[in-house]
Design a protein around this motif. Sequence first.
Motif, PDB file in Angstrom:
ATOM      1  N   VAL A 120       0.780  -1.143   0.180  1.00  0.00           N
ATOM      2  CA  VAL A 120       0.130   0.182  -0.040  1.00  0.00           C
ATOM      3  C   VAL A 120       0.886   1.297   0.089  1.00  0.00           C
ATOM      4  O   VAL A 120       1.534   1.503   1.119  1.00  0.00           O
ATOM      5  CB  VAL A 120      -0.793  -0.081   1.336  1.00  0.00           C
ATOM      6  N   HIS A 121       0.777   2.124  -1.016  1.00  0.00           N
ATOM      7  CA  HIS A 121       1.674   3.116  -1.187  1.00  0.00           C
ATOM      8  C   HIS A 121       0.961   4.548  -1.071  1.00  0.00           C
ATOM      9  O   HIS A 121       1.398   5.475  -0.880  1.00  0.00           O
ATOM     10  CB  HIS A 121       2.577   3.170  -2.501  1.00  0.00           C
ATOM     11  N   ALA A 122      -0.173   4.545  -1.338  1.00  0.00           N
ATOM     12  CA  ALA A 122      -1.186   5.744  -1.488  1.00  0.00           C
ATOM     13  C   ALA A 122      -1.585   6.087  -0.202  1.00  0.00           C
ATOM     14  O   ALA A 122      -2.268   5.270   0.303  1.00  0.00           O
ATOM     15  CB  ALA A 122      -2.257   5.568  -2.371  1.00  0.00           C
ATOM     16  N   GLY A 123      -1.415   7.220   0.224  1.00  0.00           N
ATOM     17  CA  GLY A 123      -1.966   7.724   1.611  1.00  0.00           C
ATOM     18  C   GLY A 123      -1.934   9.180   1.920  1.00  0.00           C
ATOM     19  O   GLY A 123      -1.309  10.003   1.095  1.00  0.00           O
ATOM     20  N   PRO A 124      -2.237   9.590   3.102  1.00  0.00           N
ATOM     21  CA  PRO A 124      -2.208  10.935   3.276  1.00  0.00           C
ATOM     22  C   PRO A 124      -0.973  11.481   3.891  1.00  0.00           C
ATOM     23  O   PRO A 124      -0.760  12.560   4.025  1.00  0.00           O
ATOM     24  CB  PRO A 124      -3.275  10.942   4.510  1.00  0.00           C
ATOM     25  N   ASP A 125       0.076  10.615   4.143  1.00  0.00           N
ATOM     26  CA  ASP A 125       1.315  10.996   4.712  1.00  0.00           C
ATOM     27  C   ASP A 125       2.365  11.482   3.836  1.00  0.00           C
ATOM     28  O   ASP A 125       1.855  11.305   2.559  1.00  0.00           O
ATOM     29  CB  ASP A 125       1.949   9.836   5.469  1.00  0.00           C
ATOM     30  N   GLU A 126       3.152  12.378   4.304  1.00  0.00           N
ATOM     31  CA  GLU A 126       4.383  12.832   3.326  1.00  0.00           C
ATOM     32  C   GLU A 126       5.121  11.785   2.890  1.00  0.00           C
ATOM     33  O   GLU A 126       5.430  10.786   3.663  1.00  0.00           O
ATOM     34  CB  GLU A 126       5.207  13.878   4.279  1.00  0.00           C
ATOM     35  N   PRO A 127       5.344  11.665   1.563  1.00  0.00           N
ATOM     36  CA  PRO A 127       5.930  10.484   0.988  1.00  0.00           C
ATOM     37  C   PRO A 127       7.352  10.347   1.425  1.00  0.00           C
ATOM     38  O   PRO A 127       7.877  11.373   1.935  1.00  0.00           O
ATOM     39  CB  PRO A 127       6.007  10.827  -0.537  1.00  0.00           C
ATOM     40  N   TYR A 128       7.715   9.014   1.609  1.00  0.00           N
ATOM     41  CA  TYR A 128       9.168   8.811   1.924  1.00  0.00           C
ATOM     42  C   TYR A 128       9.516   7.363   1.026  1.00  0.00           C
ATOM     43  O   TYR A 128       8.771   7.039   0.134  1.00  0.00           O
ATOM     44  CB  TYR A 128       9.126   8.481   3.239  1.00  0.00           C
ATOM     45  N   LEU A 129      10.694   6.768   1.475  1.00  0.00           N
ATOM     46  CA  LEU A 129      11.007   5.647   0.525  1.00  0.00           C
ATOM     47  C   LEU A 129      10.075   4.517   0.449  1.00  0.00           C
ATOM     48  O   LEU A 129       9.977   4.237  -0.809  1.00  0.00           O
ATOM     49  CB  LEU A 129      12.320   4.890   1.016  1.00  0.00           C
ATOM     50  N   PHE A 130       9.253   4.350   1.280  1.00  0.00           N
ATOM     51  CA  PHE A 130       8.099   3.277   1.088  1.00  0.00           C
ATOM     52  C   PHE A 130       6.762   3.644   0.618  1.00  0.00           C
ATOM     53  O   PHE A 130       5.968   2.774   1.107  1.00  0.00           O
ATOM     54  CB  PHE A 130       8.163   2.508   2.597  1.00  0.00           C
ATOM     55  N   GLY A 131       6.643   4.851   0.460  1.00  0.00           N
ATOM     56  CA  GLY A 131       5.447   5.213  -0.120  1.00  0.00           C
ATOM     57  C   GLY A 131       5.044   6.522   0.768  1.00  0.00           C
ATOM     58  O   GLY A 131       5.787   7.365   1.201  1.00  0.00           O
ATOM     59  N   SER A 132       3.670   6.513   0.774  1.00  0.00           N
ATOM     60  CA  SER A 132       3.184   7.581   1.650  1.00  0.00           C
ATOM     61  C   SER A 132       2.099   7.098   2.757  1.00  0.00           C
ATOM     62  O   SER A 132       0.958   7.792   2.905  1.00  0.00           O
ATOM     63  CB  SER A 132       2.301   8.564   0.716  1.00  0.00           C
TER      64      SER A 132
END
Length: 229
Positions: A120-132
């Motif tokens: 799961v990579h799509a989300g509300p957090d600020e992106p980082y190496l493993f997604g957001s």
Amino acid sequence: MATIDIERDAATEPSKSRSVDLKLEVVVIPVSDVDRAKAFYARLGWRLDADFSSGNDWRVIQFTPPGSACSVIFGRNVTAAAPGSARGLYLIVSDLDAARKDLLDRGIAVSEPFHGAGDVHAGPDEPYLFGSVRVSGADPKRGSYSSFASFSDPDGNGWLFQEVTTRLPGRIAGDGTTFASTTDLAAALRRAAVAHGEHEKRTGGHDENWADWYADYIVREQAGQTLPS
């Protein structure tokens, strides 16, 4: 098309006969208030290397994180980037808990540990190496590269701690094992001690050659090779 494919394959081969080393030693970060930024990075416990100025038009300050071969530079008229626009500045640590505690003891706000959410990579957090998507808590398996914490400077430039204990294969040559600080070496020795304790349980006795076993474990761990059992 065939030529392009060959060139791509060739480009993946690391150079074995470099005439010049390419060492990343400086990252420039944009800030709005130079003195405020200087006070913040000093508070982190980073080494102040330089503070040069020429009248009111130009100033450059350099700090180096403990154990790092790369420094950060900020100042007045040293970058056209918008203050606070630097993101994904990674600080590699061998002990995430200890790194967080050091900042907290200095009165610096730092996030709780977090890890990724698998595919799961799509989300509300600020992106980082493993997604957001940031899942609360360190990686349950405490896998190398998998546990993070984040903090920001007063302008919002974003830093992340990433816990790395075992390097990916090929990242460091087996004959190039080095430690930037006594802290990292001590952490490696502790991990080797725990693993060696399990080794002695399996063999059923004291290992008189424990020093050789430790050395082999530490070198293999840093090189990303199969660990001794």
